[in-house]
Design a protein around this motif. Structure first.
Motif, PDB file in Angstrom:
ATOM      1  N   LEU A 112      45.554  25.830  42.996  1.00 24.17           N
ATOM      2  CA  LEU A 112      44.449  25.326  43.814  1.00 24.17           C
ATOM      3  C   LEU A 112      43.157  25.239  43.007  1.00 24.17           C
ATOM      4  O   LEU A 112      42.377  24.285  43.159  1.00 24.17           O
ATOM      5  CB  LEU A 112      44.234  26.235  45.028  1.00 24.17           C
ATOM      6  CG  LEU A 112      45.302  26.260  46.108  1.00 24.17           C
ATOM      7  CD1 LEU A 112      44.845  27.126  47.278  1.00 24.17           C
ATOM      8  CD2 LEU A 112      45.633  24.859  46.599  1.00 24.17           C
ATOM      9  N   THR A 113      42.927  26.224  42.159  1.00 29.58           N
ATOM     10  CA  THR A 113      41.698  26.247  41.366  1.00 29.58           C
ATOM     11  C   THR A 113      41.693  25.118  40.350  1.00 29.58           C
ATOM     12  O   THR A 113      40.666  24.451  40.145  1.00 29.58           O
ATOM     13  CB  THR A 113      41.544  27.609  40.666  1.00 29.58           C
ATOM     14  OG1 THR A 113      41.562  28.658  41.654  1.00 29.58           O
ATOM     15  CG2 THR A 113      40.235  27.690  39.902  1.00 29.58           C
ATOM     16  N   HIS A 114      42.836  24.877  39.708  1.00 26.59           N
ATOM     17  CA  HIS A 114      42.914  23.748  38.787  1.00 26.59           C
ATOM     18  C   HIS A 114      42.741  22.424  39.537  1.00 26.59           C
ATOM     19  O   HIS A 114      42.085  21.495  39.025  1.00 26.59           O
ATOM     20  CB  HIS A 114      44.259  23.760  38.041  1.00 26.59           C
ATOM     21  CG  HIS A 114      44.268  24.655  36.850  1.00 26.59           C
ATOM     22  ND1 HIS A 114      45.266  25.582  36.611  1.00 26.59           N
ATOM     23  CD2 HIS A 114      43.404  24.772  35.813  1.00 26.59           C
ATOM     24  CE1 HIS A 114      45.010  26.221  35.481  1.00 26.59           C
ATOM     25  NE2 HIS A 114      43.885  25.752  34.987  1.00 26.59           N
ATOM     26  N   MET A 115      43.301  22.313  40.728  1.00 30.69           N
ATOM     27  CA  MET A 115      43.100  21.111  41.532  1.00 30.69           C
ATOM     28  C   MET A 115      41.618  20.904  41.834  1.00 30.69           C
ATOM     29  O   MET A 115      41.103  19.776  41.769  1.00 30.69           O
ATOM     30  CB  MET A 115      43.867  21.207  42.852  1.00 30.69           C
ATOM     31  CG  MET A 115      45.335  20.833  42.765  1.00 30.69           C
ATOM     32  SD  MET A 115      46.114  20.715  44.417  1.00 30.69           S
ATOM     33  CE  MET A 115      45.442  19.146  44.985  1.00 30.69           C
ATOM     34  N   ALA A 116      40.940  21.989  42.172  1.00 26.40           N
ATOM     35  CA  ALA A 116      39.514  21.892  42.497  1.00 26.40           C
ATOM     36  C   ALA A 116      38.696  21.431  41.294  1.00 26.40           C
ATOM     37  O   ALA A 116      37.654  20.790  41.456  1.00 26.40           O
ATOM     38  CB  ALA A 116      38.997  23.242  43.001  1.00 26.40           C
ATOM     39  N   GLN A 117      39.157  21.742  40.089  1.00 27.23           N
ATOM     40  CA  GLN A 117      38.454  21.292  38.889  1.00 27.23           C
ATOM     41  C   GLN A 117      38.489  19.775  38.748  1.00 27.23           C
ATOM     42  O   GLN A 117      37.664  19.198  38.042  1.00 27.23           O
ATOM     43  CB  GLN A 117      39.067  21.929  37.638  1.00 27.23           C
ATOM     44  CG  GLN A 117      38.704  23.388  37.440  1.00 27.23           C
ATOM     45  CD  GLN A 117      39.220  23.916  36.114  1.00 27.23           C
ATOM     46  OE1 GLN A 117      40.320  23.569  35.680  1.00 27.23           O
ATOM     47  NE2 GLN A 117      38.418  24.739  35.464  1.00 27.23           N
ATOM     48  N   ASP A 118      39.437  19.132  39.409  1.00 31.17           N
ATOM     49  CA  ASP A 118      39.539  17.679  39.333  1.00 31.17           C
ATOM     50  C   ASP A 118      38.562  16.996  40.283  1.00 31.17           C
ATOM     51  O   ASP A 118      38.345  15.794  40.185  1.00 31.17           O
ATOM     52  CB  ASP A 118      40.972  17.242  39.670  1.00 31.17           C
ATOM     53  CG  ASP A 118      41.219  15.770  39.405  1.00 31.17           C
ATOM     54  OD1 ASP A 118      40.957  15.321  38.278  1.00 31.17           O
ATOM     55  OD2 ASP A 118      41.675  15.067  40.325  1.00 31.17           O
ATOM     56  N   ARG A 119      37.984  17.759  41.198  1.00 30.87           N
ATOM     57  CA  ARG A 119      36.991  17.193  42.101  1.00 30.87           C
ATOM     58  C   ARG A 119      35.683  16.968  41.361  1.00 30.87           C
ATOM     59  O   ARG A 119      35.392  17.584  40.350  1.00 30.87           O
ATOM     60  CB  ARG A 119      36.717  18.140  43.276  1.00 30.87           C
ATOM     61  CG  ARG A 119      37.858  18.291  44.238  1.00 30.87           C
ATOM     62  CD  ARG A 119      37.357  18.835  45.569  1.00 30.87           C
ATOM     63  NE  ARG A 119      36.469  19.969  45.403  1.00 30.87           N
ATOM     64  CZ  ARG A 119      36.846  21.233  45.531  1.00 30.87           C
ATOM     65  NH1 ARG A 119      38.095  21.530  45.792  1.00 30.87           N
ATOM     66  NH2 ARG A 119      35.976  22.221  45.385  1.00 30.87           N
ATOM     67  N   ASN A 120      34.874  16.064  41.896  1.00 27.87           N
ATOM     68  CA  ASN A 120      33.540  15.845  41.349  1.00 27.87           C
ATOM     69  C   ASN A 120      32.591  15.738  42.526  1.00 27.87           C
ATOM     70  O   ASN A 120      32.778  14.910  43.407  1.00 27.87           O
ATOM     71  CB  ASN A 120      33.501  14.571  40.504  1.00 27.87           C
ATOM     72  CG  ASN A 120      32.135  14.328  39.887  1.00 27.87           C
ATOM     73  OD1 ASN A 120      31.181  14.026  40.582  1.00 27.87           O
ATOM     74  ND2 ASN A 120      32.053  14.476  38.582  1.00 27.87           N
TER      75      ASN A 120
END
Length: 240
Positions: A112-120
């Motif tokens: 989930l944290t890595h996924m959140a890193q893809d957000r901008n």
């Protein structure tokens, strides 16, 4: 209704980003501080919870609550978008507790944290599609969820991980499609064909794979490869 300029939004972002949990946390017994941290978590007051949990972690690193404090910090960091701190805490917890009974949750949270890193943040506000941005966090998230399913197939988080992997696969396919389109617009015909075919092979059952056939077709036309044009046109018909 209030209207915000781009500069004011950026200023707000910087202000939020500079907020800190370094406020003075009272020197109270660990049980009391832990109870207060739990109240902060339940109320969604992430900054206060982080300050309390960090205080517990630094003051009582080997205390009765040490493992649960780290687990709570992983969650609070994620909710507060402190993603680098979250990943560092996950790494620390995994290294110190390789057989913990909540390790499936920790791996899930890493995904989930890595996924959140893809957000901008700015892209979310203005609803901008940036399929061409760096997909490395997405690859990491995909690997995390895949690891979860391999190691803990019966985990409570396994089904959600499968759903997220499907979405991540589409995100990666969209990135390859954007890259193929970039090559096409730059008249790099061979590169456009190669990336399109790689996309079709790696992510065959995606909308991006179907769209890449049109890029491949145009590149073949520009190269004057009539047989390849005919084969690609047939593939497009079969994949409608």
């Amino acid at each position: 209704m209030k209207h915000y300029t781009l500069s004011s939004l950026l200023a707000l972002t910087l202000l939020v980003g500079c907020s800190s949990s370094d406020e003075i946390v009272p020197d109270v017994p660990p049980s009391e501080l832990y109870s207060e941290a739990q109240l902060s978590l339940r109320s969604g007051n992430w900054l206060t919870a982080i300050g309390q949990l960090e205080a517990l972690d630094s003051r009582y690193p080997f205390g009765a609550y040490s493992e649960q404090v780290q687990l709570d910090l992983i969650y609070a960091y994620y909710k507060n978008d402190d993603l680098a701190l979250g990943l560092a805490t996950i790494e620390r917890f995994t290294r110190l507790n390789p057989t913990h009974d909540k390790l499936d949750w920790v791996i899930y949270m890493r995904g989930l944290t890595h996924m959140a890193q893809d957000r901008n943040f700015m892209h979310d506000i203005f609803n901008v599609d940036r399929s061409d941005r760096d997909p490395e966090p997405v690859k990491s998230a995909f690997a995390d969820f895949k690891r979860l399913l391999q190691r803990y197939p019966d985990s409570l988080y396994a089904n959600d991980a499968k759903i997220r992997m499907h979405a991540l696969k589409n995100r990666l396919a969209d990135y390859d499609l954007a890259t193929a389109d970039f090559y096409l617009r730059r008249e790099a015909w061979i590169a456009a064909i190669n990336r399109s075919q790689e996309l079709q092979k790696t992510y065959p059952n995606t909308e991006a794979a179907r769209k890449s056939l049109k890029i491949q077709l145009e590149a073949y036309k520009q190269l004057g490869l009539e047989d390849s044009v005919a084969r690609t046109e047939e593939l497009i018909k079969l994949n409608k």
